[in-house]
Design a protein around this motif. Sequence first.
Motif, PDB file in Angstrom:
ATOM      1  N   THR A 264      20.435  22.716  26.085  1.00 46.65           N
ATOM      2  CA  THR A 264      20.955  23.993  27.456  1.00 46.65           C
ATOM      3  C   THR A 264      19.901  25.189  27.497  1.00 46.65           C
ATOM      4  O   THR A 264      20.216  25.849  26.551  1.00 46.65           O
ATOM      5  CB  THR A 264      22.108  24.574  27.020  1.00 46.65           C
ATOM      6  OG1 THR A 264      22.309  24.803  26.003  1.00 46.65           O
ATOM      7  CG2 THR A 264      23.381  23.992  27.755  1.00 46.65           C
TER       8      THR A 264
ATOM      9  N   ALA B 143      21.279  12.531  30.403  1.00 48.90           N
ATOM     10  CA  ALA B 143      22.704  13.118  29.072  1.00 48.90           C
ATOM     11  C   ALA B 143      22.410  14.565  28.898  1.00 48.90           C
ATOM     12  O   ALA B 143      22.485  15.222  27.862  1.00 48.90           O
ATOM     13  CB  ALA B 143      22.186  12.394  28.006  1.00 48.90           C
TER      14      ALA B 143
ATOM     15  N   PRO C  33      22.505  19.008  21.423  1.00 45.71           N
ATOM     16  CA  PRO C  33      23.921  19.325  22.261  1.00 45.71           C
ATOM     17  C   PRO C  33      23.429  20.903  21.783  1.00 45.71           C
ATOM     18  O   PRO C  33      24.319  21.736  22.158  1.00 45.71           O
ATOM     19  CB  PRO C  33      24.845  19.064  21.993  1.00 45.71           C
ATOM     20  CG  PRO C  33      24.320  18.089  20.155  1.00 45.71           C
ATOM     21  CD  PRO C  33      23.256  17.396  20.433  1.00 45.71           C
TER      22      PRO C  33
ATOM     23  N   ARG D 274      21.807  16.841  26.519  1.00 45.55           N
ATOM     24  CA  ARG D 274      23.115  17.996  26.581  1.00 45.55           C
ATOM     25  C   ARG D 274      22.071  19.183  26.219  1.00 45.55           C
ATOM     26  O   ARG D 274      23.070  20.675  26.098  1.00 45.55           O
ATOM     27  CB  ARG D 274      24.066  17.944  25.412  1.00 45.55           C
ATOM     28  CG  ARG D 274      25.163  16.476  26.419  1.00 45.55           C
ATOM     29  CD  ARG D 274      26.196  16.689  25.503  1.00 45.55           C
ATOM     30  NE  ARG D 274      25.874  15.419  24.370  1.00 45.55           N
ATOM     31  CZ  ARG D 274      26.618  15.317  23.329  1.00 45.55           C
ATOM     32  NH1 ARG D 274      28.425  16.005  23.390  1.00 45.55           N
ATOM     33  NH2 ARG D 274      26.814  14.603  21.908  1.00 45.55           N
TER      34      ARG D 274
ATOM     35  N   ASN E 183      21.401  18.867  30.532  1.00 46.36           N
ATOM     36  CA  ASN E 183      21.603  20.249  31.554  1.00 46.36           C
ATOM     37  C   ASN E 183      20.841  20.815  32.544  1.00 46.36           C
ATOM     38  O   ASN E 183      20.036  20.744  32.179  1.00 46.36           O
ATOM     39  CB  ASN E 183      22.749  20.773  30.457  1.00 46.36           C
ATOM     40  CG  ASN E 183      24.394  19.909  29.604  1.00 46.36           C
ATOM     41  OD1 ASN E 183      24.199  19.045  30.418  1.00 46.36           O
ATOM     42  ND2 ASN E 183      24.115  20.074  28.626  1.00 46.36           N
TER      43      ASN E 183
END
Length: 266
Positions: A229, A250, A203, A227, A252
């Motif tokens: 990015t 999960a 993340p 997650r 992006n």
Amino acid sequence: REPAAVAAAIASEPSLAMPSTMQPSTAAAEPSSGAAEPSQRTEIEHVLPLELLDIIAQVHHFRSWRVLKYYQLLENAVLVPDGAPTIHAAINKAAHGGVVLVREGTYVESVRVTKDVTICGLGEVTVVPPGWEAAFVWGGYSVGRTRAGDEVLTAASAGAHARVCHIAVRLRNQQQQTAIYLSGGSPTLEHCDIQGTVVAAGPRTKPTLTNCVISGSRGFGVKVDDRATPVLRDVSISCCRRAALGVGAAGNLPTVEGVLRCRENW
């Protein structure tokens, strides 16, 4: 300086020839005439010609080596293999915010990026990881803030803001997929030629790939999970066995800036 003039100036050092993608930048201004400059010559200045040092400065958006030296940003620069036998050893030797300059050649190693340094290839630099390992690995871990009695301590990042530029990655294991593994931080890869998958997971993982070529992966070109990015800026992905982009349950969707070129993947 004109590229032709620079090429002529370093013609006597063919092993130090720079990639054509290294173009001068005029983003910085010269310091005032009254500013004092360090007079002691560094290890890098003893080894590399001034014209090449100017190109290195321009890569960092300074007009000349004199300006970069004035700001003392390369005091702890490490040259591979002169100052350290491997890229990994050079990272350990360099200070946070320092620079690792890699001479032309093939380096068989898996590089764990544990400091916020710039790793720059001088010429045709290829990293070939041994066995099943990735060529470059970012842990990107951070302890954050902790307290020891009344004192608040902040841990340094583990390569969370490192840069890698003008380096090629080749995999020699026929079943290997992952060439670059990023599990934290916001590192930058620029003008890199990567054979294999770039994996971004976590993340807090937001890497930026700029003007990179990704090809020949035995899986996805870029794999995003947990997650992460990533930012893809003018990236070319081709000849991968699976899709150019793979996004896990999960993951992006990556942010695409400029042009994303995909061939023989969809």
